[in-house]
Write a protein that holds these residues in place. Structure first.
Motif, PDB file in Angstrom:
ATOM      1  N   VAL A  62       0.833  -1.210   0.000  1.00  0.00           N
ATOM      2  CA  VAL A  62       0.000   0.000   0.000  1.00  0.00           C
ATOM      3  C   VAL A  62       0.866   1.257   0.000  1.00  0.00           C
ATOM      4  O   VAL A  62       0.631   2.205  -0.764  1.00  0.00           O
ATOM      5  N   LEU A  63       1.893   1.287   0.857  1.00  0.00           N
ATOM      6  CA  LEU A  63       2.747   2.470   0.946  1.00  0.00           C
ATOM      7  C   LEU A  63       3.546   2.671  -0.330  1.00  0.00           C
ATOM      8  O   LEU A  63       3.747   3.808  -0.786  1.00  0.00           O
ATOM      9  N   GLN A  64       4.015   1.588  -0.934  1.00  0.00           N
ATOM     10  CA  GLN A  64       4.776   1.723  -2.184  1.00  0.00           C
ATOM     11  C   GLN A  64       3.897   2.312  -3.284  1.00  0.00           C
ATOM     12  O   GLN A  64       4.328   3.195  -4.028  1.00  0.00           O
ATOM     13  N   ALA A  65       2.651   1.830  -3.355  1.00  0.00           N
ATOM     14  CA  ALA A  65       1.734   2.371  -4.366  1.00  0.00           C
ATOM     15  C   ALA A  65       1.444   3.846  -4.097  1.00  0.00           C
ATOM     16  O   ALA A  65       1.381   4.660  -5.027  1.00  0.00           O
ATOM     17  N   MET A  66       1.279   4.214  -2.818  1.00  0.00           N
ATOM     18  CA  MET A  66       0.978   5.599  -2.448  1.00  0.00           C
ATOM     19  C   MET A  66       2.149   6.526  -2.786  1.00  0.00           C
ATOM     20  O   MET A  66       1.971   7.610  -3.356  1.00  0.00           O
ATOM     21  N   ILE A  67       3.377   6.083  -2.458  1.00  0.00           N
ATOM     22  CA  ILE A  67       4.555   6.902  -2.738  1.00  0.00           C
ATOM     23  C   ILE A  67       4.782   7.021  -4.238  1.00  0.00           C
ATOM     24  O   ILE A  67       5.055   8.107  -4.765  1.00  0.00           O
TER      25      ILE A  67
ATOM     26  N   THR B  37       2.242   9.397  -5.805  1.00  0.00           N
ATOM     27  CA  THR B  37       2.509  10.805  -5.472  1.00  0.00           C
ATOM     28  C   THR B  37       3.601  11.391  -6.345  1.00  0.00           C
ATOM     29  O   THR B  37       3.433  12.468  -6.938  1.00  0.00           O
ATOM     30  N   PHE B  38       4.726  10.704  -6.433  1.00  0.00           N
ATOM     31  CA  PHE B  38       5.862  11.279  -7.174  1.00  0.00           C
ATOM     32  C   PHE B  38       5.665  11.186  -8.680  1.00  0.00           C
ATOM     33  O   PHE B  38       6.142  12.047  -9.417  1.00  0.00           O
ATOM     34  N   THR B  39       4.922  10.181  -9.141  1.00  0.00           N
ATOM     35  CA  THR B  39       4.604  10.112 -10.569  1.00  0.00           C
ATOM     36  C   THR B  39       3.744  11.299 -10.980  1.00  0.00           C
ATOM     37  O   THR B  39       3.926  11.888 -12.052  1.00  0.00           O
ATOM     38  N   SER B  40       2.779  11.685 -10.093  1.00  0.00           N
ATOM     39  CA  SER B  40       1.924  12.838 -10.400  1.00  0.00           C
ATOM     40  C   SER B  40       2.720  14.130 -10.443  1.00  0.00           C
ATOM     41  O   SER B  40       2.291  15.106 -11.051  1.00  0.00           O
ATOM     42  N   LEU B  41       3.896  14.134  -9.778  1.00  0.00           N
ATOM     43  CA  LEU B  41       4.771  15.315  -9.793  1.00  0.00           C
ATOM     44  C   LEU B  41       5.783  15.267 -10.941  1.00  0.00           C
ATOM     45  O   LEU B  41       6.605  16.170 -11.074  1.00  0.00           O
ATOM     46  N   GLY B  42       5.717  14.190 -11.746  1.00  0.00           N
ATOM     47  CA  GLY B  42       6.653  14.043 -12.859  1.00  0.00           C
ATOM     48  C   GLY B  42       8.015  13.545 -12.434  1.00  0.00           C
ATOM     49  O   GLY B  42       8.999  13.742 -13.144  1.00  0.00           O
TER      50      GLY B  42
ATOM     51  N   PRO C  12      10.355  10.348 -11.693  1.00  0.00           N
ATOM     52  CA  PRO C  12      10.423   8.905 -11.920  1.00  0.00           C
ATOM     53  C   PRO C  12      10.779   8.149 -10.634  1.00  0.00           C
ATOM     54  O   PRO C  12      11.495   8.656  -9.758  1.00  0.00           O
ATOM     55  N   THR C  13      10.216   6.968 -10.493  1.00  0.00           N
ATOM     56  CA  THR C  13      10.543   6.067  -9.386  1.00  0.00           C
ATOM     57  C   THR C  13      10.796   4.673  -9.964  1.00  0.00           C
ATOM     58  O   THR C  13      10.305   4.339 -11.048  1.00  0.00           O
ATOM     59  N   ARG C  14      11.549   3.862  -9.243  1.00  0.00           N
ATOM     60  CA  ARG C  14      11.788   2.487  -9.690  1.00  0.00           C
ATOM     61  C   ARG C  14      12.099   1.622  -8.475  1.00  0.00           C
ATOM     62  O   ARG C  14      12.575   2.131  -7.445  1.00  0.00           O
ATOM     63  N   PRO C  15      11.830   0.324  -8.576  1.00  0.00           N
ATOM     64  CA  PRO C  15      12.074  -0.585  -7.453  1.00  0.00           C
ATOM     65  C   PRO C  15      13.561  -0.688  -7.107  1.00  0.00           C
ATOM     66  O   PRO C  15      14.433  -0.455  -7.934  1.00  0.00           O
ATOM     67  N   TRP C  16      13.780  -1.046  -5.827  1.00  0.00           N
ATOM     68  CA  TRP C  16      15.154  -1.214  -5.325  1.00  0.00           C
ATOM     69  C   TRP C  16      15.089  -2.144  -4.132  1.00  0.00           C
ATOM     70  O   TRP C  16      14.092  -2.173  -3.407  1.00  0.00           O
ATOM     71  N   THR C  17      16.100  -2.936  -3.923  1.00  0.00           N
ATOM     72  CA  THR C  17      16.119  -3.830  -2.770  1.00  0.00           C
ATOM     73  C   THR C  17      17.423  -3.659  -2.015  1.00  0.00           C
ATOM     74  O   THR C  17      18.465  -3.326  -2.598  1.00  0.00           O
TER      75      THR C  17
ATOM     76  N   LEU D 279      12.511   1.455  -2.878  1.00  0.00           N
ATOM     77  CA  LEU D 279      12.126   2.316  -3.985  1.00  0.00           C
ATOM     78  C   LEU D 279      13.183   3.397  -4.160  1.00  0.00           C
ATOM     79  O   LEU D 279      13.690   3.941  -3.172  1.00  0.00           O
ATOM     80  N   ILE D 280      13.507   3.717  -5.393  1.00  0.00           N
ATOM     81  CA  ILE D 280      14.392   4.836  -5.688  1.00  0.00           C
ATOM     82  C   ILE D 280      13.535   5.970  -6.241  1.00  0.00           C
ATOM     83  O   ILE D 280      12.767   5.772  -7.190  1.00  0.00           O
ATOM     84  N   ILE D 281      13.650   7.116  -5.636  1.00  0.00           N
ATOM     85  CA  ILE D 281      12.923   8.307  -6.085  1.00  0.00           C
ATOM     86  C   ILE D 281      13.946   9.280  -6.652  1.00  0.00           C
ATOM     87  O   ILE D 281      14.892   9.667  -5.959  1.00  0.00           O
TER      88      ILE D 281
END
Length: 681
Positions: free
Chosen positions: A130-135, A138-143, A145-150, A157-159
């Motif tokens: 849920v938190l990953q989808a929310m974050i 949010t940042f996608t709507s601001l233009g 990019p985000t991508r997964p990270w472990t 997540l990398i923002i």
């Protein structure tokens, strides 16, 4: 013909004034019904502040859980949750946040000079999706990019934004925190801002989720309400519609330096589903944790906080008290401090705010808005007579200066009032209310002066009886102005202080000036030439040192009077203690200038005027008590019954002190006679 009818106009003006007052009384009662329609009081604590304090503790989660229990015991039934940020989610221990340099150190990889991204690691498997989808959303709507990270098998997540900036971006409130707090029995209040691009669909979804969690009120976070735009109000209309649809109202924060943009519009469009909020700020909390504070001093401050909360609820129609706190450092003792325990003591101590508020008939429950009755047909008719009566009172007052203008002024004033009412209802109500507020105490004192100048005072059988009757009679005439002011401004916007009664400062000066002018030039039967001659004589007075001293004293007294007037008035430390004493003993504090000074001077002046006409000049000062009676009811956010008790105390205690003034005067007069007779011998 005009002269014939003008001579009969004063009686007609009195009749219209009294009829208008009688028609206004039901509106006054309607105002009383509105402000007593809800007795719920809600104490709300800022949950973000609790996380900030917990972040400095050895076991943050255990600290938060322990404090939540203490809050419930203290009477805090609600918690304020903000729009989430990466920093807040980190303090909730749901994520870890790292800069590019920190991430490189953790992974033992090389530092990329072109990478200043934010790295997020989710610490709870249950909340991660849920938190990953929310974050991400949010940042996608601001233009951004985000991508997964472990990291060591933990999802992250990398923002692609610097960590300092990314930590400021608001998201939806943390759903897991809200569910947890609701499960623990807390009512939720949510703070929403206008810092995100307004998306009606997403906002509607958020409000629907908040409704399911039992949220009934939001507090605006920042200077603009959600949906506010500089060029369009379309989004405000959508926001208001969604708030109504989901049964969610607003809280109006009192004493803001500048109103929140769009709040009045949003309040109106939600049909004033608004409650007044008093804020105990972080700066206020610092006073409870100052270094070197003795226990006795701390106890005094705690009691002051309790008094403050009770006063806000009782005297200012506050229905929500918002509590802030922040951690501090005591360098002398080497510990981290916070005001939480002191706050609990102010609420639930031996003389705490909660018990005192409940003893006044209030109950601890989620705040509800005042119930507003729709204007009935009879009110529309009553307002016609209120207009005529208000104009009549003004014309009557002016006629004591210029008798020949009574009829003409009434006709012109009525036409002008009707025109102003059509042009702007608010401007009409405030203008007429202000004029009546000035005229009522002025008229009351002018009538007292006329009784002195006509000889009716001298015919009194009892000096003391006459003085007491004059004070009561003048106060009742001043109350006529009160009835008009309350009925004219019987609008929820004034009770919620969404609209201010402008120009009230004139009420503190104009009646004094009018009474002085009336005494000097109009209380005696002088022709226009005689008045001009008297003015010339006064202007030709030789100014000596004594006059200069008197002028300085008058100016100093005037400055002190103005500095003590209004919400911004200044008071000394001793006077603040005296006020607190009166508040605690009487529950409702009378106004100091009334019972300590103005009413006693009025009583003394009326007493002396029976034998000495020149004593009428004391009325120039005494009018302050009469205008203060009207001014008390111009505080439109104060319940009517509180204002009525306040002025009653003022008259009663003012009478008692006035009797002391009279006794001192008689003693001084007798002593002077004996002393002067000894000198003659």
């Amino acid at each position: 013909m005009y002269r014939y009818w003008n001579l009969r106009t004063p009686k007609l003006l009195w009749i219209l004034t009294l009829i208008g007052m009688l028609c206004a009384l039901p509106l006054v009662y309607a105002r009383h019904e509105t402000e007593t329609s809800t007795k719920n009081v809600e104490f709300v604590f800022d949950y973000r502040d609790l996380l900030d304090i917990a972040d400095m503790k050895a076991d943050p989660k255990a600290f938060v859980d322990g404090e939540l229990g203490k809050m419930k015991d203290a009477g805090i039934g609600s918690l304020a949750v903000y729009e989430s940020t990466l920093q807040e989610l980190k303090e909730s221990r749901r994520i870890d946040v790292f800069s590019a340099h920190e991430a490189a150190s953790l992974t033992q990889g090389p530092v990329n000079p072109g990478n200043n991204f934010t790295y997020v690691v989710f610490t709870e498997p249950d909340t991660q999706p849920v938190l990953q989808a929310m974050i991400t959303d949010t940042f996608t709507s601001l233009g951004v990019p985000t991508r997964p990270w472990t990291y060591k098998g933990q999802p992250g997540l990398i923002i692609e934004m610097g960590v300092d900036e990314a930590s400021l971006k608001p998201m939806d409130p943390d759903p897991f925190t809200m569910q947890k707090l609701k499960a623990q029995g807390f009512h939720l209040v949510v703070r929403l801002s206008n810092r995100r691009p307004f998306d009606a669909q997403k906002m509607d979804k958020l409000l629907a989720e908040l409704q399911k969690l039992g949220v009934t009120r939001i507090i605006v976070d920042g200077d603009e309400v959600p949906g506010y735009g500089e060029t369009s109000t379309a989004n405000l209309g959508k926001m208001a519609y969604m708030l109504r649809a989901h049964g969610i109202g607003l809280a109006a924060i009192e004493l803001l330096k500048t109103p929140q943009k769009g709040f009045s519009t949003l309040a109106k469009d939600t049909f004033y589903n608004v409650v007044r909020l008093h804020s105990f700020t972080e700066k206020d909390g610092e006073k409870l944790t100052e270094t070197g504070l003795k226990k006795s001093e701390l106890d005094t401050r705690i009691q002051g906080v309790a008094d403050r909360f009770v006063l806000a609820v009782k005297d200012r129609n506050i229905r929500m008290v918002f509590l802030n706190a922040k951690p501090g450092k005591n360098i002398d003792k080497g510990v981290i401090t916070d005001p939480l325990n002191a706050l609990y003591a102010s609420l639930n101590g031996p003389d705490g705010a909660v018990k005192r508020v409940q003893s006044l008939g209030f109950q601890l429950a989620p705040a509800k808005p005042f119930q507003i009755d729709e204007m009935a047909a009879w009110q529309k008719v009553a307002r016609v007579f209120i207009l005529l009566g208000g104009v009549a009172l003004i014309a009557l007052t002016v006629s004591y200066f210029l008798p020949q203008t009574a009829l003409g002024l009434f006709v012109i004033g009525t036409i002008g009032a009707i025109g102003l009412r059509v042009l702007s209802g608010s401007l009409y109500a405030q203008g007429l209310a202000l004029a009546v507020a000035i005229c009522a105490p002025t008229l009351a004192v002018m009538l007292a002066i006329r009784r002195v100048q006509s000889g009716r005072a001298a015919a009194a059988k009892s000096q003391l009886g006459y003085a007491l009757l004059e004070l009561v009679r003048s106060s009742l005439i001043s109350l006529i102005g009160v009835v008009y002011v309350v009925s004219l401004l019987n609008n929820i916007t004034y009770m919620l202080v969404l609209q201010q009664f402008r120009g009230v400062s004139l009420l503190h000066l104009v009646p004094i000036a009018l009474i002085a002018v009336y005494l000097l030039f109009f209380s005696e039967k002088l022709t226009a030439k005689q008045r001009v001659a008297r003015l010339r004589t006064m202007l030709a007075f030789n100014i000596n040192v004594l006059w200069v001293i008197i002028a300085v004293l008058v100016l100093a007294g005037g400055y002190y009077y103005l500095s003590r007037t209004g919400n911004e008035g200044q008071a000394s430390g001793f006077e603040l203690l005296f006020r607190s004493f009166l508040e605690n003993v009487l529950q409702v504090r009378p106004r100091s200038k009334e019972f300590l000074f103005a009413h006693p001077v009025f009583l003394l002046g009326a007493y002396l005027a029976v034998k000495h006409r020149s004593a009428a000049y004391l009325y120039i000062i005494a009018v302050m008590g009469q205008l203060s009676i009207v001014d008390t009811f111009c505080h439109l956010h104060t319940p009517l019954h509180i204002s009525l008790i306040r002025i009653t105390y003022g008259v009663v205690f003012g009478t008692l002190i006035g009797l002391v003034f009279i006794a001192v005067w008689k003693l001084a007069a007798r002593s002077w006679k004996r002393w002067s007779s000894l000198l003659r011998e």
